[in-house]
Design a protein around this motif. Structure first.
Motif, PDB file in Angstrom:
ATOM      1  N   ALA A 492      70.095  56.365  37.644  1.00 44.85           N
ATOM      2  CA  ALA A 492      69.313  55.873  38.682  1.00 44.85           C
ATOM      3  C   ALA A 492      69.066  57.178  39.227  1.00 44.85           C
ATOM      4  O   ALA A 492      69.724  58.242  39.557  1.00 44.85           O
ATOM      5  N   ILE A 493      68.501  57.128  40.067  1.00 46.93           N
ATOM      6  CA  ILE A 493      67.832  58.425  41.201  1.00 46.93           C
ATOM      7  C   ILE A 493      67.471  58.067  42.319  1.00 46.93           C
ATOM      8  O   ILE A 493      66.937  56.862  43.226  1.00 46.93           O
ATOM      9  N   ASN A 494      68.247  58.208  43.309  1.00 42.21           N
ATOM     10  CA  ASN A 494      68.309  58.023  44.891  1.00 42.21           C
ATOM     11  C   ASN A 494      67.843  58.800  45.614  1.00 42.21           C
ATOM     12  O   ASN A 494      68.157  60.241  45.848  1.00 42.21           O
ATOM     13  N   VAL A 495      66.316  58.459  45.723  1.00 43.07           N
ATOM     14  CA  VAL A 495      64.587  59.193  46.468  1.00 43.07           C
ATOM     15  C   VAL A 495      65.452  59.165  48.410  1.00 43.07           C
ATOM     16  O   VAL A 495      65.439  58.137  48.274  1.00 43.07           O
ATOM     17  N   SER A 518      51.838  54.308  62.026  1.00 43.84           N
ATOM     18  CA  SER A 518      51.690  53.017  61.651  1.00 43.84           C
ATOM     19  C   SER A 518      51.290  52.616  60.491  1.00 43.84           C
ATOM     20  O   SER A 518      50.399  52.330  60.049  1.00 43.84           O
ATOM     21  N   GLU A 519      51.718  53.985  59.975  1.00 46.82           N
ATOM     22  CA  GLU A 519      51.634  53.687  58.544  1.00 46.82           C
ATOM     23  C   GLU A 519      53.139  53.896  57.951  1.00 46.82           C
ATOM     24  O   GLU A 519      54.003  54.012  58.338  1.00 46.82           O
ATOM     25  N   GLU A 520      53.115  53.028  56.425  1.00 48.70           N
ATOM     26  CA  GLU A 520      54.577  53.042  55.707  1.00 48.70           C
ATOM     27  C   GLU A 520      54.917  54.076  55.180  1.00 48.70           C
ATOM     28  O   GLU A 520      54.011  54.777  54.105  1.00 48.70           O
ATOM     29  N   VAL A 521      55.822  53.942  54.101  1.00 39.33           N
ATOM     30  CA  VAL A 521      56.592  54.989  53.321  1.00 39.33           C
ATOM     31  C   VAL A 521      56.080  54.134  51.977  1.00 39.33           C
ATOM     32  O   VAL A 521      56.287  52.796  51.842  1.00 39.33           O
ATOM     33  N   THR A 522      55.184  55.359  51.224  1.00 40.14           N
ATOM     34  CA  THR A 522      55.200  54.171  50.194  1.00 40.14           C
ATOM     35  C   THR A 522      55.852  55.594  48.792  1.00 40.14           C
ATOM     36  O   THR A 522      56.036  56.319  49.071  1.00 40.14           O
ATOM     37  N   VAL A 525      56.350  54.099  40.775  1.00 43.83           N
ATOM     38  CA  VAL A 525      56.390  55.096  39.385  1.00 43.83           C
ATOM     39  C   VAL A 525      55.663  54.963  39.160  1.00 43.83           C
ATOM     40  O   VAL A 525      55.371  53.495  38.087  1.00 43.83           O
ATOM     41  N   ASN A 526      54.807  56.069  37.971  1.00 46.54           N
ATOM     42  CA  ASN A 526      54.641  55.936  37.081  1.00 46.54           C
ATOM     43  C   ASN A 526      52.366  55.035  37.933  1.00 46.54           C
ATOM     44  O   ASN A 526      52.475  54.161  36.621  1.00 46.54           O
ATOM     45  N   ASP A 527      52.679  54.850  38.840  1.00 42.47           N
ATOM     46  CA  ASP A 527      51.247  54.527  39.362  1.00 42.47           C
ATOM     47  C   ASP A 527      51.364  53.354  40.025  1.00 42.47           C
ATOM     48  O   ASP A 527      50.991  52.345  40.552  1.00 42.47           O
ATOM     49  N   ARG A 528      52.908  52.756  39.949  1.00 44.02           N
ATOM     50  CA  ARG A 528      53.256  51.283  40.195  1.00 44.02           C
ATOM     51  C   ARG A 528      53.878  50.802  41.725  1.00 44.02           C
ATOM     52  O   ARG A 528      54.903  52.010  41.832  1.00 44.02           O
ATOM     53  N   SER A 529      53.355  50.784  42.179  1.00 44.45           N
ATOM     54  CA  SER A 529      53.957  50.376  43.759  1.00 44.45           C
ATOM     55  C   SER A 529      55.539  49.857  43.283  1.00 44.45           C
ATOM     56  O   SER A 529      55.391  48.236  43.074  1.00 44.45           O
ATOM     57  N   ILE A 530      56.205  50.257  44.066  1.00 44.84           N
ATOM     58  CA  ILE A 530      57.514  49.584  44.167  1.00 44.84           C
ATOM     59  C   ILE A 530      58.407  49.467  45.088  1.00 44.84           C
ATOM     60  O   ILE A 530      58.351  49.754  46.256  1.00 44.84           O
ATOM     61  N   ALA A 531      58.396  48.247  45.404  1.00 47.34           N
ATOM     62  CA  ALA A 531      59.615  48.681  47.121  1.00 47.34           C
ATOM     63  C   ALA A 531      60.702  48.986  47.054  1.00 47.34           C
ATOM     64  O   ALA A 531      61.338  49.581  46.452  1.00 47.34           O
ATOM     65  N   LEU A 532      61.541  49.338  48.000  1.00 50.11           N
ATOM     66  CA  LEU A 532      62.056  50.883  48.772  1.00 50.11           C
ATOM     67  C   LEU A 532      63.614  49.775  48.334  1.00 50.11           C
ATOM     68  O   LEU A 532      63.482  49.122  49.136  1.00 50.11           O
ATOM     69  N   ASN A 533      64.260  49.816  47.461  1.00 52.28           N
ATOM     70  CA  ASN A 533      65.643  49.079  47.514  1.00 52.28           C
ATOM     71  C   ASN A 533      66.652  49.729  48.354  1.00 52.28           C
ATOM     72  O   ASN A 533      67.104  50.912  47.366  1.00 52.28           O
ATOM     73  N   MET A 534      66.784  49.937  49.458  1.00 50.66           N
ATOM     74  CA  MET A 534      67.668  51.324  50.354  1.00 50.66           C
ATOM     75  C   MET A 534      69.284  50.728  49.849  1.00 50.66           C
ATOM     76  O   MET A 534      69.572  49.967  50.220  1.00 50.66           O
ATOM     77  N   ARG A 535      70.192  52.276  50.158  1.00 48.23           N
ATOM     78  CA  ARG A 535      71.030  52.014  49.605  1.00 48.23           C
ATOM     79  C   ARG A 535      71.651  53.037  50.392  1.00 48.23           C
ATOM     80  O   ARG A 535      71.547  54.616  49.774  1.00 48.23           O
ATOM     81  N   ILE A 541      66.374  53.647  42.385  1.00 50.85           N
ATOM     82  CA  ILE A 541      65.615  53.575  40.903  1.00 50.85           C
ATOM     83  C   ILE A 541      66.529  53.654  40.575  1.00 50.85           C
ATOM     84  O   ILE A 541      66.873  54.615  39.227  1.00 50.85           O
ATOM     85  N   GLU A 542      66.537  52.508  39.891  1.00 47.28           N
ATOM     86  CA  GLU A 542      67.166  52.208  38.136  1.00 47.28           C
ATOM     87  C   GLU A 542      66.663  51.831  37.284  1.00 47.28           C
ATOM     88  O   GLU A 542      66.206  50.705  37.414  1.00 47.28           O
ATOM     89  N   ARG A 543      66.745  52.589  35.767  1.00 46.59           N
ATOM     90  CA  ARG A 543      65.865  52.266  34.891  1.00 46.59           C
ATOM     91  C   ARG A 543      65.710  53.251  34.225  1.00 46.59           C
ATOM     92  O   ARG A 543      66.826  54.157  33.595  1.00 46.59           O
ATOM     93  N   LYS A 544      65.475  52.589  32.343  1.00 45.52           N
ATOM     94  CA  LYS A 544      65.187  53.402  31.842  1.00 45.52           C
ATOM     95  C   LYS A 544      64.511  55.253  31.536  1.00 45.52           C
ATOM     96  O   LYS A 544      62.643  54.672  31.396  1.00 45.52           O
ATOM     97  N   TRP A 545      64.532  56.291  31.993  1.00 46.87           N
ATOM     98  CA  TRP A 545      63.504  57.162  32.194  1.00 46.87           C
ATOM     99  C   TRP A 545      62.775  57.470  31.167  1.00 46.87           C
ATOM    100  O   TRP A 545      64.106  58.424  30.179  1.00 46.87           O
ATOM    101  N   ASP A 546      61.853  57.930  31.044  1.00 48.98           N
ATOM    102  CA  ASP A 546      61.093  58.056  29.018  1.00 48.98           C
ATOM    103  C   ASP A 546      60.738  60.356  29.939  1.00 48.98           C
ATOM    104  O   ASP A 546      60.331  59.961  31.720  1.00 48.98           O
ATOM    105  N   LYS A 547      60.459  60.801  29.278  1.00 49.77           N
ATOM    106  CA  LYS A 547      60.123  62.697  29.602  1.00 49.77           C
ATOM    107  C   LYS A 547      58.613  61.645  30.073  1.00 49.77           C
ATOM    108  O   LYS A 547      57.407  61.519  29.434  1.00 49.77           O
TER     109      LYS A 547
END
Ligand SMILES: [Zn+2]
Length: 678
Positions: A492-495, A518-522, A525-535, A541-547
């Motif tokens: 997991a990466i916690n940003v 007026s703007e939101e945080v976006t 990951v690899n060009d696809r928007s993801i929801a902010l899963n806040m902790r 962001i937990e996933r299998k990370w590739d180089k």
């Protein structure tokens, strides 16, 4: 009956809040500063200026004001009285710590050799049983040395234990950076003496100025010797407990045991060095009552005793905390040393509890209060960091100028060195460590705290992960993070999503934004928007990370108007400007003599512009407001330019203001709507 029931309920409520459980102690592991190669303009420039200007400057000042010779005199290699203030060995130790950290980032054979020579002198000044304090040794060896001023005779203002703490920190840093043990052996021999003299069954006393606590923790970590941990626990637990001695009171946080304290009091560096040590021990041992006290005191600071610049210690009188909401601007003390020690504590709180709110505060301090303490050229310093100046009042502490370094009165500008020169060497040891605050880890989670253009290698459960950040932060909110695990791996990466990007300038109700973003945080990951899963303030962001996987964070960089809590009387009817983590100010050099009369109105349109040639490269804020002079009936419109607060007083000394007057009719309506929102 009803009265008794309400009283019972009140007692229960208070009981819960006083003795309640702290959150889970997570004990994160930091990623060392030298695992990160900083390449950005903001910190990269400061690290380099620190290396080529500030460090040589501090060496020169330590030498020319006689602080280095004090060790030679104590060793009998030179004749003469001790020079400088009686605890000045600490300034030499902090300088050694700064040089050592800088060497770890950028090796320099000349500096390494210089350190060897200096450490030889220090070792020679150590007495046979391990005692080391050049001032005291010189005095005791001379004909004037008498029994009335023996060793450890005045822990309160003599600060002998404080000086020992800085020796231990310097020794651990030097050992880590160079692998050489000479200074570490001096520190060990001294700490062994302290451990024989102080403790249960021995002398039951504590230092007037804390620092030995964090120093002993560093020594414990460098040697693995349990006795140093036991000793630091003794110094923590003994404070506020009178075993036959007179307590030193709130100034030294010595009014009651730390586990019973809930409010920040007294001198700010003493307090925050102490809290740093307590937080360290809470993390090492998991001791809950320490963690509870630290969290409550931290909340007291952040909700009642902190400036919008991340500065603490509002009063000149005690170099420390005032009453709740006592935050004067022109006379704000906010010592540069307190910015360092508060940062140390915030990072330790983050490691203890794993929450982004501690990094939110740390970020405010390191982008505002702290860098204001050092000139952009790197050779002059502020001791005090006010939020307003009339250009006349000498808020900066007394300094020593040219040879023969006689004491001179305070000033309204930065100065090269002070009569009590604690701040300059504190700054030089802090700057090289900045990247040490960027990352942390726990199990299979990496935490990203700061956004700094850089390249890092982190070891995660036996595997390395390279993290590259591309960003122009703090001027631009776009951050591109390339993830390169040595092999595809699930973790997991916690940003961190900064509080300021989520509508909260600070993690309390002490300050609030008046205008919505007026703007939101976006986040992508690899060009696809993801929801902010806040902790706990981090997007998880937990996933299998590739180089070559890429995280893209976009934080809205809008100029925000900040208002303070109603109870801060000095900020009533006023607003501050903030963009990202940067707090702005108006200076006379840009805005003329009436700069402190500028009033922001609802019509004020605020625009931004990056100015690469100005103040080392900054985004300026331009806007319009009104100025009404005493002898004029009507306010006239003015244009203004605001610059980052940290950069003030670098072109010329003059008036400066952070909290601008605000159109009060407007504030009234905003206040009412904010109240409803609450
Ligand atoms: Zn200082």
């Amino acid at each position: 009956m009803k009265y008794w029931m309400s009283l019972l309920i009140l007692i229960c409520v208070l009981g819960v809040s006083i003795t309640g459980e702290a959150q889970e102690v997570l004990r994160l592991r930091g990623v060392p500063f030298d695992a990160v190669k900083v390449t950005d303009a903001f910190w990269g420039l400061r690290i380099e200026i620190n290396r080529v200007v500030s460090i040589p400057h501090c060496i020169k000042m330590c030498e020319e004001t006689g602080l280095v010779d004090n060790f030679a005199k104590a060793a009998g290699l030179m004749k003469g009285d001790a020079k400088g203030i009686w605890f000045s060995d600490a300034q030499v130790y902090k300088t050694i710590e700064g040089i050592s950290f800088s060497l770890a980032l950028h090796y320099d054979a000349d500096l390494d050799r210089f350190l060897d020579g200096l450490i030889d002198k220090i070792a020679a000044a150590q007495e046979a049983d391990g005692y080391i304090n050049s001032h005291k040794t010189i005095k005791l060896k001379s004909a004037r040395g008498t029994a009335e001023d023996p060793r450890w005779s005045n822990l309160s203002s003599g600060l002998e234990l404080y000086v020992c703490g800085h020796l231990y920190e310097a020794a651990a840093a030097n050992y880590r950076a160079t692998g050489k043990r000479k200074l570490l052996e001096v520190a060990i021999k001294n700490a062994n003496l302290v451990a024989r003299l102080f403790g249960v069954g021995e002398r039951r006393d504590v230092g007037g100025h804390q620092e030995v606590e964090v120093g002993l923790v560093k020594l414990y970590q460098a040697t693995g010797e349990d006795k140093y941990l036991k000793l630091v626990k003794f110094f923590i637990d003994e404070r506020g407990r009178s075993h036959g001695r007179k307590l030193r009171g709130p100034f030294s946080q010595d009014h009651k045991p730390i586990v019973e304290q809930r409010e920040a009091v007294g001198q700010a560096p003493r307090a925050t060095y102490f809290y740093s040590g307590v937080t360290d021990v809470a993390a090492i041992t998991g001791q809950k009552d320490y963690a509870i006290a630290m969290e409550k005191i931290w909340e007291d600071v952040v909700s009642k005793k902190m400036y919008i610049t991340g500065g603490i210690g509002s009063l000149h009188e005690n170099e420390g905390f005032g009453e709740a909401y006592e935050l004067p601007n022109k006379t704000a003390y906010t010592e540069t040393c307190a910015a360092v020690s508060f940062s140390m504590w915030n990072y330790r709180m983050f490691l203890l509890l794993g929450e982004a709110r501690f990094i939110d505060v740390l970020e405010l301090t390191v982008y505002n209060n702290f860098p204001a303490g050092v000139s952009l050229k790197g050779d002059t310093f502020f001791y005090a960091n006010p939020l307003e100046s009339d250009g006349i009042w000498k808020f900066n502490r007394g300094y020593v100028g040219e040879q023969p370094y006689m004491y001179k009165e305070g000033s309204a500008t930065r100065k090269p060195w002070f009569y009590c020169p604690c701040c300059p060497p504190n700054a030089i040891r802090f700057v090289p460590q900045i990247a040490g605050y960027m990352y942390a880890q726990r199990g299979k989670t990496v935490y990203i705290n700061f956004f700094i253009d850089s390249d890092s290698v982190i070891t995660l459960q036996g595997h390395t992960v390279r993290l590259k950040q591309k960003t122009r932060y703090p001027w631009d909110g776009k951050v591109k993070i390339t993830v390169e695990p040595e092999q595809p791996q699930r973790f997991a990466i916690n940003v961190r999503i900064p509080g300021w990007a989520r509508g909260r300038p600070v993690p309390s109700d002490l300050y609030r934004y008046l205008n919505e973003s007026s703007e939101e945080v976006t986040l992508k990951v690899n060009d696809r928007s993801i929801a902010l899963n806040m902790r706990k303030g981090f997007a998880h962001i937990e996933r299998k990370w590739d180089k070559g996987d890429v995280i893209e964070l976009d934080l809205p960089m809008q100029v925000r108007r900040v208002a303070a809590h109603e109870k801060v009387k000095d900020d009533r009817g006023k607003v501050a400007l903030q963009r990202g983590p940067i707090v702005y100010c108006l200076e006379e050099v840009d805005n003329g003599k009436d700069v402190r009369k500028v009033c922001l109105t609802n019509k004020s349109k605020l625009t931004t512009q990056y100015r690469g040639e100005l103040l080392g490269g900054v985004v300026v804020v331009k806007g319009s407001g009104t100025v009404r002079k005493e002898d004029e009936r009507q306010a006239k419109e003015v244009e203004f330019t605001a610059v980052p607060y940290y950069s003030w007083n670098n072109r010329e000394a003059g008036q400066m203001v952070v909290w601008l007057k605000w159109n009060t009719a407007q504030l009234g309506s905003i206040r009412r709507s904010s109240m409803r929102n609450l």
